[in-house]
Design a protein around this motif. Structure first.
Motif, short mmCIF file in Angstrom:
data_model
loop_
_atom_site.label_atom_id
_atom_site.label_comp_id
_atom_site.label_asym_id
_atom_site.label_seq_id
_atom_site.Cartn_x
_atom_site.Cartn_y
_atom_site.Cartn_z
N LYS A 41 -0.72 4.36 3.53
CA LYS A 41 -1.97 3.64 3.29
C LYS A 41 -2.93 4.05 4.40
O LYS A 41 -2.62 3.90 5.58
CB LYS A 41 -1.72 2.13 3.34
CG LYS A 41 -2.83 1.29 2.80
CD LYS A 41 -2.60 -0.20 2.98
CE LYS A 41 -1.17 -0.65 2.82
NZ LYS A 41 -0.97 -2.05 3.18
N TRP A 42 -4.10 4.57 4.02
CA TRP A 42 -5.11 4.97 5.01
C TRP A 42 -6.41 4.30 4.63
O TRP A 42 -6.92 4.47 3.53
CB TRP A 42 -5.27 6.48 5.04
CG TRP A 42 -6.31 7.00 6.00
CD1 TRP A 42 -6.79 6.38 7.12
CD2 TRP A 42 -6.99 8.25 5.93
NE1 TRP A 42 -7.71 7.16 7.75
CE2 TRP A 42 -7.86 8.33 7.03
CE3 TRP A 42 -6.95 9.32 5.03
CZ2 TRP A 42 -8.69 9.42 7.26
CZ3 TRP A 42 -7.77 10.41 5.26
CH2 TRP A 42 -8.63 10.45 6.37
N LEU A 43 -6.93 3.50 5.55
CA LEU A 43 -8.20 2.81 5.35
C LEU A 43 -9.19 3.34 6.38
O LEU A 43 -9.35 2.75 7.46
CB LEU A 43 -8.00 1.29 5.50
CG LEU A 43 -6.95 0.67 4.58
CD1 LEU A 43 -6.67 -0.76 4.97
CD2 LEU A 43 -7.39 0.78 3.13
N GLU B 180 -0.96 3.21 7.67
CA GLU B 180 0.42 2.74 7.76
C GLU B 180 1.36 3.93 7.62
O GLU B 180 1.21 4.74 6.70
CB GLU B 180 0.72 1.73 6.66
CG GLU B 180 2.11 1.16 6.74
CD GLU B 180 2.41 0.09 5.69
OE1 GLU B 180 3.60 -0.17 5.46
OE2 GLU B 180 1.46 -0.47 5.12
#
Length: 191
Positions: free
Chosen positions: A93-95, A102
């Motif tokens: 997960k990349w924001l 993550e």
């Protein structure tokens, strides 16, 4: 091209002393099946052990299609010495807007306890802080996964807390230990 597009379109090769982190390839099927079919490997993972090489090939197809659609940041972990693929490591997960990603990983049981996962993870975390403009790297693992907790702590990550019944895995709700490392902490350790 913005940073997110650049990273997704050019998933880089990352080298460490003993490892090469690279894109997953069709030719990895036999090595991947070798460890993904071992029930001990996915014990604390949301996926089941692979029963057939076809399941492994479907997984590789899924990853390759995700690369094309710029939806996956998955690296194969390859031993430099033998060129054997022994695991995978991902930013699941990349924001970018929040400077957060993550990390998740899986490793062949034949290579547990040899320091390969901390070596791979430290390299990926360095890439995240230095090239992806991350401020925070997170990891969430099952509370009872003691080996993974040790790996995360070796990387300098801190336990933030426990998210109770946070995830449904293999038909039951599970507690997750939430770990993180901030960029400023990473930089202090490197000094």
């Amino acid at each position: 091209m913005d940073l997110k597009q650049k990273i997704y379109s050019e998933i880089p090769l990352i080298e460490t002393e003993r490892l090469v982190l690279r894109k997953l390839e069709r030719e990895d099927a036999a090595d991947l099946f070798e460890y993904a079919s071992d029930p001990a490997v996915p014990r604390f993972m949301p996926w089941e052990a692979h029963n057939t090489i076809e399941e492994t090939n479907k997984f590789i197809t899924f990853i390759l299609e995700a690369y094309e659609n710029q939806q996956k940041l998955t690296w194969a972990i390859e031993l430099k010495e033998t060129r054997k693929m022994i695991g995978t490591i991902d930013f699941v997960k990349w924001l970018p807007k929040h400077g957060r990603a993550e990390i998740a990983y899986a490793l062949s049981r034949d290579y547990w306890g040899m320091g390969f996962m901390p070596e791979a993870a430290k390299a990926l975390i360095a890439f995240g802080f230095n090239k992806m403009n991350l401020n925070k790297v997170e990891a969430s693992i099952l509370l009872e996964n003691i080996q993974s907790r040790t790996v995360l702590e070796k990387m300098g990550m801190s336990l933030e807390g426990v998210a109770r019944q946070h995830f449904k895995m293999k038909d039951k709700f599970v507690d997750l230990a939430m770990y993180s490392l901030l960029k400023k902490e990473y930089e202090q350790v490197r000094e």
